[in-house]
Write a protein that holds these residues in place. Structure first.
Motif, mmCIF file in Angstrom:
data_model
loop_
_atom_site.group_PDB
_atom_site.id
_atom_site.type_symbol
_atom_site.label_atom_id
_atom_site.label_comp_id
_atom_site.label_asym_id
_atom_site.label_seq_id
_atom_site.Cartn_x
_atom_site.Cartn_y
_atom_site.Cartn_z
ATOM 1 N N THR A 22 -67.825 27.315 -13.190
ATOM 2 C CA THR A 22 -66.538 27.286 -12.783
ATOM 3 C C THR A 22 -65.912 28.502 -12.898
ATOM 4 O O THR A 22 -65.786 29.151 -13.876
ATOM 5 C CB THR A 22 -65.659 26.272 -13.577
ATOM 6 O OG1 THR A 22 -66.079 24.707 -13.383
ATOM 7 C CG2 THR A 22 -64.142 26.372 -13.097
ATOM 8 N N LEU A 23 -65.693 29.430 -11.599
ATOM 9 C CA LEU A 23 -65.228 30.712 -11.603
ATOM 10 C C LEU A 23 -63.831 30.793 -12.043
ATOM 11 O O LEU A 23 -63.111 29.679 -12.132
ATOM 12 C CB LEU A 23 -65.338 31.332 -10.291
ATOM 13 C CG LEU A 23 -66.829 31.319 -9.721
ATOM 14 C CD1 LEU A 23 -66.785 31.767 -8.322
ATOM 15 C CD2 LEU A 23 -67.950 32.059 -10.660
ATOM 16 N N ALA A 24 -63.439 32.026 -12.247
ATOM 17 C CA ALA A 24 -61.729 32.152 -12.794
ATOM 18 C C ALA A 24 -60.817 31.911 -11.834
ATOM 19 O O ALA A 24 -59.612 31.238 -12.207
ATOM 20 C CB ALA A 24 -61.495 33.607 -13.115
ATOM 21 N N ASP A 25 -61.248 31.716 -10.530
ATOM 22 C CA ASP A 25 -60.195 30.985 -9.605
ATOM 23 C C ASP A 25 -60.309 29.624 -9.402
ATOM 24 O O ASP A 25 -59.745 28.980 -8.559
ATOM 25 C CB ASP A 25 -60.363 31.662 -8.212
ATOM 26 C CG ASP A 25 -61.777 31.618 -7.536
ATOM 27 O OD1 ASP A 25 -62.679 30.662 -8.224
ATOM 28 O OD2 ASP A 25 -62.015 32.116 -6.378
ATOM 29 N N GLY A 26 -61.188 29.014 -10.230
ATOM 30 C CA GLY A 26 -61.500 27.437 -10.022
ATOM 31 C C GLY A 26 -62.389 27.137 -9.031
ATOM 32 O O GLY A 26 -62.834 25.782 -9.126
ATOM 33 N N THR A 27 -62.894 27.884 -8.475
ATOM 34 C CA THR A 27 -64.152 27.630 -7.527
ATOM 35 C C THR A 27 -65.184 27.093 -8.349
ATOM 36 O O THR A 27 -65.481 27.662 -9.455
ATOM 37 C CB THR A 27 -64.726 28.741 -6.744
ATOM 38 O OG1 THR A 27 -63.417 29.178 -6.041
ATOM 39 C CG2 THR A 27 -65.863 28.454 -5.759
ATOM 40 N N GLN A 28 -66.071 26.100 -8.105
ATOM 41 C CA GLN A 28 -67.212 25.477 -8.642
ATOM 42 C C GLN A 28 -68.563 25.668 -7.972
ATOM 43 O O GLN A 28 -68.378 25.511 -6.614
ATOM 44 C CB GLN A 28 -66.832 23.950 -8.888
ATOM 45 C CG GLN A 28 -65.690 23.498 -10.068
ATOM 46 C CD GLN A 28 -65.704 22.275 -10.612
ATOM 47 O OE1 GLN A 28 -66.275 21.233 -9.822
ATOM 48 N NE2 GLN A 28 -65.501 22.096 -11.877
ATOM 49 N N ILE A 29 -69.638 25.861 -8.548
ATOM 50 C CA ILE A 29 -70.710 26.260 -7.923
ATOM 51 C C ILE A 29 -71.780 25.406 -8.448
ATOM 52 O O ILE A 29 -72.090 25.464 -9.926
ATOM 53 C CB ILE A 29 -71.269 27.697 -7.946
ATOM 54 C CG1 ILE A 29 -70.214 28.562 -7.346
ATOM 55 C CG2 ILE A 29 -72.497 27.859 -7.387
ATOM 56 C CD1 ILE A 29 -70.462 30.185 -7.490
ATOM 57 N N THR A 30 -72.574 24.423 -7.734
ATOM 58 C CA THR A 30 -73.323 23.667 -8.601
ATOM 59 C C THR A 30 -74.935 24.326 -8.541
ATOM 60 O O THR A 30 -75.309 24.621 -7.461
ATOM 61 C CB THR A 30 -73.884 22.324 -7.659
ATOM 62 O OG1 THR A 30 -72.487 21.573 -7.426
ATOM 63 C CG2 THR A 30 -74.967 21.437 -8.362
ATOM 64 N N LEU A 31 -75.004 24.883 -9.725
ATOM 65 C CA LEU A 31 -76.313 26.018 -9.868
ATOM 66 C C LEU A 31 -77.649 25.375 -9.285
ATOM 67 O O LEU A 31 -78.487 26.092 -8.923
ATOM 68 C CB LEU A 31 -76.100 26.441 -11.310
ATOM 69 C CG LEU A 31 -75.261 27.242 -11.487
ATOM 70 C CD1 LEU A 31 -74.922 27.729 -12.897
ATOM 71 C CD2 LEU A 31 -74.783 28.424 -10.870
ATOM 72 N N ASP A 32 -77.757 24.039 -9.786
ATOM 73 C CA ASP A 32 -79.335 23.644 -9.398
ATOM 74 C C ASP A 32 -79.433 23.467 -8.187
ATOM 75 O O ASP A 32 -80.919 23.660 -7.347
ATOM 76 C CB ASP A 32 -79.713 22.352 -10.149
ATOM 77 C CG ASP A 32 -78.342 21.353 -10.144
ATOM 78 O OD1 ASP A 32 -77.351 21.700 -10.600
ATOM 79 O OD2 ASP A 32 -78.356 20.220 -9.528
ATOM 80 N N SER A 33 -78.624 23.579 -7.082
ATOM 81 C CA SER A 33 -79.039 23.511 -5.506
ATOM 82 C C SER A 33 -78.366 24.853 -4.909
ATOM 83 O O SER A 33 -78.686 25.098 -3.887
ATOM 84 C CB SER A 33 -78.066 22.287 -4.895
ATOM 85 O OG SER A 33 -76.772 22.480 -5.283
ATOM 86 N N ALA A 34 -77.829 25.866 -5.819
ATOM 87 C CA ALA A 34 -77.413 27.170 -5.236
ATOM 88 C C ALA A 34 -78.675 28.127 -4.850
ATOM 89 O O ALA A 34 -79.697 27.877 -5.474
ATOM 90 C CB ALA A 34 -76.326 27.815 -6.073
ATOM 91 N N ARG A 35 -78.501 28.704 -3.966
ATOM 92 C CA ARG A 35 -79.417 29.859 -3.449
ATOM 93 C C ARG A 35 -79.553 30.790 -4.774
ATOM 94 O O ARG A 35 -78.663 30.968 -5.453
ATOM 95 C CB ARG A 35 -79.017 30.599 -2.225
ATOM 96 C CG ARG A 35 -77.959 31.351 -2.366
ATOM 97 C CD ARG A 35 -77.588 31.922 -1.067
ATOM 98 N NE ARG A 35 -76.498 33.179 -1.117
ATOM 99 C CZ ARG A 35 -75.144 32.791 -1.436
ATOM 100 N NH1 ARG A 35 -74.759 31.703 -1.721
ATOM 101 N NH2 ARG A 35 -74.230 33.808 -1.811
#
Length: 391
Positions: free
Chosen positions: A133-146
């Motif tokens: 979860t980034l500072a602006d609230g954006t969420q990134i699913t790391l196991d499927s991220a490039r």
């Protein structure tokens, strides 16, 4: 000592007629056996146990010799990344873990009739899973991220490395507002990251770490829930603090593990190397390597005891390790790692368990280990019910 002599002693051990002197001879024979011979002997011993049952009280030296041999094989396996599911099934290695006077051992076939029911399924083990979860609230699913750059914050690049780990690169823009990220590990997950200061962190299932994208102040502060292992990068004059609720650990440069799950009775801080100060309210404890600070969650009392480092950090190496553990403690770990609901209907009649199990095994294999010690199970979807059976 040839294999036939060892097999003869294993037979005597299984029938309870082996003497103390013979147990030590057997222990030395197992220790000195080469790997193919050891594998063959453990396979044959499984049949011996099934035929004769198990002795009442194992010899401690025999246990240590066998565990040493298994550790050697584990070290041989891990560097080449042989899947433990295939390895354990193929080798049928006898774990010989002693629990309440009985052996724990791994078998290819279940010892419980319930395991052969239509409800049996193989729940896969957990793996590298995390949400950033980034500072602006954006969420990134790391196991499927490039692989590569995932985001940029205040001049800092958030990177997913080729190894799958998370890292921060760059220098924070001068005068930028301090921003925080949170790495959250779900049930059935684990993940590794490198913080902006070079500190390495391994996070276990159902854990989270909140940290700034740049450590620009007089100290480095992170907030932990769950369990993590830290290897702190040394920055003289900028101490590192880990906050866990109202408790904190002050670090100058060290390797340590903190286990702080909400459903556990204690928060355990285990020092592997370096120096570590643990603070709870007005109480402060300075740890030496090999010591563990224990905070009782019911009373808030902080105490220090000798640590079992191998047990405390086994999860990081890919193992569950139990030392006189009750079934509820085992259930909590299995539930977190396999992301299943486990209902314990044994009514506390199972005694204590002592063993080391690969986290790469499917759930059914772990449950069959419990079944060999009198705990039967029923699997319905992602719900597992445990109940007392016959040993």
């Amino acid at each position: 000592m040839d294999q036939q002599e060892i097999i003869s002693l294993l037979n005597r051990a299984a029938t309870g007629s082996i003497t103390d002197a013979e147990q030590r001879v057997l222990a030395d024979g197992l220790r000195d056996a080469d790997e193919p011979s050891f594998r063959s002997l453990t396979e044959q011993y499984e049949g011996i146990v099934l035929q004769h049952g198990v002795p009442g009280e194992p010899d401690a030296l025999l246990y240590e010799r066998i565990r040493d041999r298994i550790a050697v094989i584990e070290e041989d396996v891990r560097p080449v990344r042989i899947p433990w599911r295939s390895y354990a099934a193929a080798a049928a290695i006898l774990l010989l873990m002693f629990a309440g006077g009985a052996y724990w051992y791994f078998k290819q076939q279940a010892t419980t009739l319930i395991a052969d029911s239509p409800y049996e399924m193989n729940v896969a083990p957990g793996g590298d899973k995390a949400v950033l979860t980034l500072a602006d609230g954006t969420q990134i699913t790391l196991d499927s991220a490039r692989t590569g750059a995932l985001a940029q914050q205040s001049g800092i690049h958030v990177m997913k490395l080729d190894s799958g780990q998370l890292a921060y690169q760059g220098i924070s823009a001068q005068g930028s507002v301090l921003q925080y990220n949170t790495l959250t590990i779900p049930r059935g997950g684990q993940f590794q990251l490198t913080l902006p200061d070079g500190t390495k962190v391994w996070l276990n299932s159902v854990s989270s770490l909140r940290y700034p994208v740049a450590f620009s102040g007089k100290e480095r502060v992170v907030e932990l829930q769950g369990q993590a292992y830290f290897e702190i990068a040394q920055h003289p004059g900028q101490p590192f603090r880990v906050k866990v609720g109202d408790m904190e650990a002050l670090v100058l440069g060290t390797h340590f593990d903190i286990m702080a799950y909400d459903d556990e009775h204690t928060i355990n801080t285990t020092l592997v190397e370096g120096a570590l100060q643990v603070k709870q309210g007005q109480a402060t404890q300075l740890l030496r390597p090999g010591q563990q600070a224990v905070r009782d969650n019911a009373t808030g009392k902080l105490s220090v005891r000798k640590a079992d480092i191998e047990k405390a950090t086994a999860w990081k190496s890919g193992f569950f390790e139990f030392d006189d553990a009750g079934l509820p403690a085992i259930v909590r770990q299995l539930s977190r790692w396999y992301d299943v609901e486990i209902v314990d209907e044994t009514n506390g009649k199972t005694g204590l368990f002592w063993g080391r199990i690969s986290k790469n095994l499917p759930l059914s294999s772990v449950l069959k280990l419990l079944a060999s010690n009198g705990v039967q199970f029923r699997i319905e979807g992602r719900k597992v019910t445990l109940f007392q059976g016959e040993k």
